[in-house]
Motif scaffolding. Structure first.
Motif, PDB file in Angstrom:
ATOM      1  N   PRO A 253       0.842  -1.282  -0.056  1.00  0.00           N
ATOM      2  CA  PRO A 253      -0.203  -0.097   0.053  1.00  0.00           C
ATOM      3  C   PRO A 253       0.827   1.245   0.076  1.00  0.00           C
ATOM      4  N   TRP A 254       0.654   2.300  -0.839  1.00  0.00           N
ATOM      5  CA  TRP A 254       1.374   3.443  -0.960  1.00  0.00           C
ATOM      6  C   TRP A 254       1.581   4.223   0.567  1.00  0.00           C
ATOM      7  N   PRO A 255       0.553   4.216   1.155  1.00  0.00           N
ATOM      8  CA  PRO A 255       0.682   4.930   2.507  1.00  0.00           C
ATOM      9  C   PRO A 255       1.739   4.199   3.398  1.00  0.00           C
ATOM     10  N   VAL A 256       1.805   3.015   3.284  1.00  0.00           N
ATOM     11  CA  VAL A 256       2.734   2.149   3.968  1.00  0.00           C
ATOM     12  C   VAL A 256       4.363   2.417   3.421  1.00  0.00           C
ATOM     13  N   VAL A 257       4.149   2.573   2.247  1.00  0.00           N
ATOM     14  CA  VAL A 257       5.780   2.779   1.460  1.00  0.00           C
ATOM     15  C   VAL A 257       6.149   4.065   1.866  1.00  0.00           C
ATOM     16  N   LEU A 258       5.340   5.113   1.741  1.00  0.00           N
ATOM     17  CA  LEU A 258       5.569   6.573   2.086  1.00  0.00           C
ATOM     18  C   LEU A 258       6.034   6.505   3.447  1.00  0.00           C
ATOM     19  N   LEU A 259       5.335   5.815   4.462  1.00  0.00           N
ATOM     20  CA  LEU A 259       5.534   6.119   5.731  1.00  0.00           C
ATOM     21  C   LEU A 259       6.940   5.482   6.088  1.00  0.00           C
ATOM     22  N   ILE A 260       7.407   4.331   5.537  1.00  0.00           N
ATOM     23  CA  ILE A 260       8.541   3.734   5.935  1.00  0.00           C
ATOM     24  C   ILE A 260       9.797   4.601   5.150  1.00  0.00           C
ATOM     25  N   VAL A 261       9.549   4.882   4.103  1.00  0.00           N
ATOM     26  CA  VAL A 261      10.691   5.418   3.091  1.00  0.00           C
ATOM     27  C   VAL A 261      10.951   6.903   3.653  1.00  0.00           C
ATOM     28  N   VAL A 262       9.871   7.672   3.965  1.00  0.00           N
ATOM     29  CA  VAL A 262       9.961   9.014   4.396  1.00  0.00           C
ATOM     30  C   VAL A 262      10.439   9.232   6.221  1.00  0.00           C
ATOM     31  N   GLY A 263       9.802   8.213   6.602  1.00  0.00           N
ATOM     32  CA  GLY A 263      10.006   8.026   8.169  1.00  0.00           C
ATOM     33  C   GLY A 263      11.684   7.829   8.316  1.00  0.00           C
ATOM     34  N   PHE A 264      12.142   6.912   7.601  1.00  0.00           N
ATOM     35  CA  PHE A 264      13.563   6.369   7.705  1.00  0.00           C
ATOM     36  C   PHE A 264      14.635   7.597   7.306  1.00  0.00           C
ATOM     37  N   ALA A 265      14.141   8.457   6.139  1.00  0.00           N
ATOM     38  CA  ALA A 265      15.108   9.505   5.545  1.00  0.00           C
ATOM     39  C   ALA A 265      14.946  10.633   6.722  1.00  0.00           C
ATOM     40  N   LEU A 266      14.113  10.945   7.528  1.00  0.00           N
ATOM     41  CA  LEU A 266      13.788  12.118   8.500  1.00  0.00           C
ATOM     42  C   LEU A 266      14.709  11.456   9.634  1.00  0.00           C
ATOM     43  N   PHE A 267      14.347  10.447   9.904  1.00  0.00           N
ATOM     44  CA  PHE A 267      15.164   9.849  11.179  1.00  0.00           C
ATOM     45  C   PHE A 267      16.419   9.824  10.756  1.00  0.00           C
ATOM     46  N   GLN A 268      17.227   9.445   9.737  1.00  0.00           N
ATOM     47  CA  GLN A 268      18.544   9.077   9.498  1.00  0.00           C
ATOM     48  C   GLN A 268      19.254  10.525   9.504  1.00  0.00           C
ATOM     49  N   TYR A 269      18.291  11.534   8.679  1.00  0.00           N
ATOM     50  CA  TYR A 269      19.053  12.780   8.293  1.00  0.00           C
ATOM     51  C   TYR A 269      19.435  13.638   9.572  1.00  0.00           C
ATOM     52  N   PHE A 270      18.299  13.571  10.364  1.00  0.00           N
ATOM     53  CA  PHE A 270      18.419  14.504  11.821  1.00  0.00           C
ATOM     54  C   PHE A 270      19.036  13.855  12.901  1.00  0.00           C
ATOM     55  N   THR A 271      19.343  12.572  12.743  1.00  0.00           N
ATOM     56  CA  THR A 271      20.192  11.725  14.035  1.00  0.00           C
ATOM     57  C   THR A 271      21.151  11.324  13.710  1.00  0.00           C
ATOM     58  N   SER A 272      21.558  11.412  12.523  1.00  0.00           N
ATOM     59  CA  SER A 272      22.759  10.688  11.895  1.00  0.00           C
ATOM     60  C   SER A 272      24.011  11.132  12.943  1.00  0.00           C
ATOM     61  N   ASP A 273      24.424  12.308  13.311  1.00  0.00           N
ATOM     62  CA  ASP A 273      25.221  12.403  14.274  1.00  0.00           C
ATOM     63  C   ASP A 273      25.393  11.633  15.610  1.00  0.00           C
TER      64      ASP A 273
END
Length: 306
Positions: free
Chosen positions: A40-60
């Motif tokens: 389902p596209w909502p699941v895909v967006l949740l996984i992909v966007v969620g991972f992107a934001l999490f890694q971007y802002f917490t990478s350090d």
């Protein structure tokens, strides 16, 4: 790199732009493919966007935590801060946060998605082994990563591989333990969908892996050049590189295995002494010989012999 006195590198800029553009295409294709195979596209967006934001802002924070590193104040590490202060003044760049990792693996790295939250970290192993001018050269190398913004690019580029790897593992587990469901509305069974996700994710992981490794090797040569010209002592960087590489053989395998996942960010990779490692196939860094040859050429060009 506006305002920085590190030498500009158009080759690095072109490679970063090309890598991000290609990964962007792969990224969009990845999302479309996951939807087409039945997620389902909502699941895909949740996984992909969620991972992107999490890694971007917490990478350090994640990198420092994983390496057992902690920020240090000028009072706690006066010599280390003094070197960073001097280099930042020479390079005319904002001072990043400074951290120390308590490990005997002699290395250093920079992390963070922007100059404002950048961190430069040295291990206790490298602080014990290097002479002051060698440490200065290594930290100049790491600061050039921050100035060139290639740390940010590697952080963004790496997240796609993380998402693909996560979905591959989830798909395999579902196919193995929960894939016996029936077809729904004459569509593919859950097991077929899971295997399709595994195939798509595996291809995406391989593509992102290749692209980031190609960029990683070039950015290390670029950082060596920038550090050599900024300090005016290319031989100090060469000496540090030779010393660290040689001392890796005396580090316990357990410590090296713990450090290996962060090779792409290290000054020089940490490879365990047993078993197969990806450095033999697709390296995060160029060969030490190539790095030393480049530094020797810069030394001749500067006419310092230093």
């Amino acid at each position: 790199m506006a305002g920085s006195k590190f030498i500009p590198d158009r080759g690095l800029t072109a490679r970063m732009v090309t890598t991000m553009a290609l990964l962007g295409i792969v990224y969009v294709a990845f999302i479309i493919a996951l939807i087409l195979v039945g997620l389902p596209w909502p699941v895909v967006l949740l996984i992909v966007v969620g991972f992107a934001l999490f890694q971007y802002f917490t990478s350090d924070k994640l990198t420092l935590y994983a390496m057992g590193a902690h920020e240090v104040t000028p009072e706690q590490a006066p010599q280390l801060h003094a070197v960073v202060d001097r280099l930042c003044a020479m390079a005319d760049m904002p001072k990043p946060r400074v951290a120390v990792a308590d490990t005997d693996v002699p290395n250093a790295f920079a992390t963070g998605h922007s100059e404002k939250n950048a961190v430069v970290c040295a291990t206790t192993g490298i602080l014990r082994r290097l002479e002051p001018e060698e440490l200065e050269a290594v930290l100049a190398h790491e600061l050039s990563h921050v100035a060139h913004r290639d740390v940010m690019v590697m952080t963004i580029a790496g997240f796609l591989g993380v998402v693909a790897g996560f979905l591959t593992q989830m798909g395999l587990r579902f196919a193995a333990f929960g894939g016996g469901g029936n077809r729904n509305n004459n569509g593919p069974s859950p097991a077929v969908i899971a295997l399709a996700v595994v195939v798509v994710s595996g291809v995406v992981w391989a593509l992102s892996f290749l692209l980031t490794r190609m960029l990683s090797r070039y950015r290390e040569l670029s950082a060596d050049r920038a550090a050599a010209y900024l300090t005016g002592r290319p031989s100090a960087l060469g000496s540090a590189l030779t010393k660290i590489t040689g001392d890796m053989a005396r580090i316990p395998s357990r410590d090296l295995r713990q450090a290996e996942p962060f090779n792409a960010f290290f000054f020089t990779p940490a490879f365990s002494k047993s078993g197969f490692n990806m450095g033999q196939l697709i390296a995060t860094h160029p060969p030490v010989e190539k790095r030393l040859e480049q530094l020797a050429a810069i030394s001749r060009q500067l006419g310092t012999g230093a």
